[in-house]
Design an enzyme around this catalytic site. Structure first.
Site, PDB file in Angstrom:
ATOM      1  N   CYS A 119       1.285  -1.030  -0.047  1.00 29.33           N
ATOM      2  CA  CYS A 119      -0.069  -0.442  -0.296  1.00 29.33           C
ATOM      3  C   CYS A 119       0.796   1.356   0.028  1.00 29.33           C
ATOM      4  O   CYS A 119       1.319   1.320   1.134  1.00 29.33           O
ATOM      5  CB  CYS A 119      -1.087   0.410   1.160  1.00 29.33           C
ATOM      6  SG  CYS A 119      -2.217   1.560   1.776  1.00 29.33           S
ATOM      7  N   CYS A 166      -0.044   4.349   2.003  1.00 37.06           N
ATOM      8  CA  CYS A 166      -0.171   3.818   3.291  1.00 37.06           C
ATOM      9  C   CYS A 166       1.499   4.271   4.210  1.00 37.06           C
ATOM     10  O   CYS A 166       1.960   4.677   4.918  1.00 37.06           O
ATOM     11  CB  CYS A 166      -0.388   2.652   4.239  1.00 37.06           C
ATOM     12  SG  CYS A 166      -1.909   1.746   3.367  1.00 37.06           S
ATOM     13  N   ASP A 167       2.458   4.000   3.101  1.00 41.98           N
ATOM     14  CA  ASP A 167       3.346   3.662   3.295  1.00 41.98           C
ATOM     15  C   ASP A 167       4.759   4.375   2.129  1.00 41.98           C
ATOM     16  O   ASP A 167       5.964   4.323   3.310  1.00 41.98           O
ATOM     17  CB  ASP A 167       4.407   2.359   3.609  1.00 41.98           C
ATOM     18  CG  ASP A 167       3.164   1.241   4.286  1.00 41.98           C
ATOM     19  OD1 ASP A 167       2.859   1.735   5.782  1.00 41.98           O
ATOM     20  OD2 ASP A 167       3.107   0.190   4.213  1.00 41.98           O
TER      21      ASP A 167
END
Ligand code: NAP
Length: 315
Positions: A132, A135-136
């Protein structure tokens, strides 16, 4: 018999639980093998509104669970093996042999990112390997990262990652990309993206500080090489967790639950779907939570209408 059973405890299921518990529906929530869902596999969540300092994924999910419990939602561990949606009340059969019955169901079983299944990958999830970018990606500012995959997701992730990374290398197993022309063009025009096509990923390399690179094999020459990188984003698709619903609910060609546009209603009245299990486009914690709220409201209305008609009353 239950009024409502919620299957799945990601942000969608837990938000539905909060809303239904506050509406005195007293839902039963089935928690599968990954309580909290995909968010429990990420580290810091920095884009969930209301947490200016960020919050750890598992902590966010723990807080949502406590919030649902506070208003009376009940939780039960279990793996749903099968359902019978032809019967009223609906039947939910668990792996341990128990059969539960409910007037309404909310399906929030999510989708699981596909991983490559190569050595070094599992050990490095959360330590340089991610599925992701939203997200990261932020954690790779000024770093070199690899994106594996040749579809729209891979192009999107690669483009997104160039906001942070100094260089993004797309590794794809064929010469041709699967992605749509427009997504390909956008990626190809991006000067920060380079390409390692026609290569099969063999092994994720890592040390005590995290990922150091990816070992690949060139499919024509057979030659093995190492692509150095600090991070590896796997973007080879997601699988919605709907196997147990096949034959009962209308699913799209990839297995996502089809809902009536703008609602969480499935083709079976009284069965609602929210979160990633019906969303292949946004897949964010906040959108999942939003659709969980919608499912709770749709479900509440359905129960009220059923009660007014005098059908499906709890016994
Ligand atoms: P996808 O289209 O199925 O692409 C998956 C990619 O991963 C393919 O290139 C595939 O290679 C590769 N792959 C699969 N398994 C692999 C393995 N074991 N090892 C190495 N490579 C592997 O999945 P997606 O990109 O997630 O897209 C899913 C759907 O969502 C599509 O319909 C897409 O259009 C849509 N989507 C749309 C947008 C958008 O419009 N903004 C964004 C993201 C996704 P092969 O090509 O060789 O099969």
């Amino acid at each position: 018999m239950e009024k409502t059973i919620i299957i799945g405890t990601g942000p969608a299921g837990l938000t539905a639980a909060i809303y239904l518990a506050r509406a005195n529906v007293n839902p039963l929530v089935i928690e599968g093998p990954e309580p909290g869902g995909q968010l429990t596999t990420t580290t810091d969540v920095e884009n969930f509104p209301g947490f200016p300092e960020g919050i750890l994924g598992p902590e966010l999910m723990d807080r949502m669970r406590k919030q649902a419990e506070r208003f009376g939602a009940r939780f039960r561990r279990g793996w749903v093996e099968a359902v019978d949606l032809a019967k009223r009340p609906f039947e939910v059969r668990l792996e341990d042999g128990d059969t539960l019955r409910a007037e309404t169901l909310i399906i929030s079983t999510g989708a699981s990112a596909k991983y490559l299944g190569i050595p070094g990958e599992k050990e490095s999830i959360g330590r340089g390997v991610s599925a992701c970018a939203t997200c990261d990606g932020f954690f790779f500012r000024g770093k070199r990262v690899i994106v594996v995959g040749g579809g729209d997701s891979a192009m999107e992730e690669a483009n997104f990652l160039t906001r942070f990374a100094s260089e993004v290398v797309v590794v794809h197993r064929r010469t041709e990309l699967r992605a749509s022309k427009i997504m390909q063009a956008r990626a190809r025009e991006n000067p920060k993206i380079s390409w390692a096509l026609n290569r099969t990923p063999l092994e994720v390399l890592y040390n005590e500080n995290g990922v150091t690179g990816l070992k690949v094999r060139h499919n024509e020459t057979g030659q093995e090489e190492i692509i150095p990188a600090d991070g590896l984003f796997v973007a080879i698709g997601h699988t919605p967790n709907t196997k147990f619903l096949q034959g009962w609910l209308e699913l799209d060609e990839q297995g996502y639950i089809a809902v009536r546009p703008g609602t969480t209603e499935t083709n079976v009245p009284g069965v609602f779907a929210c979160g990633d299990v019906q969303d292949r486009r946004y897949r964010q914690a906040v959108t999942a939570a939003g659709s969980g709220c919608m499912a709770a409201l749709d479900c509440e209305r359905y129960l009220e209408e059923a009660a007014a008609r005098g059908v499906g009353q709890s016994v």
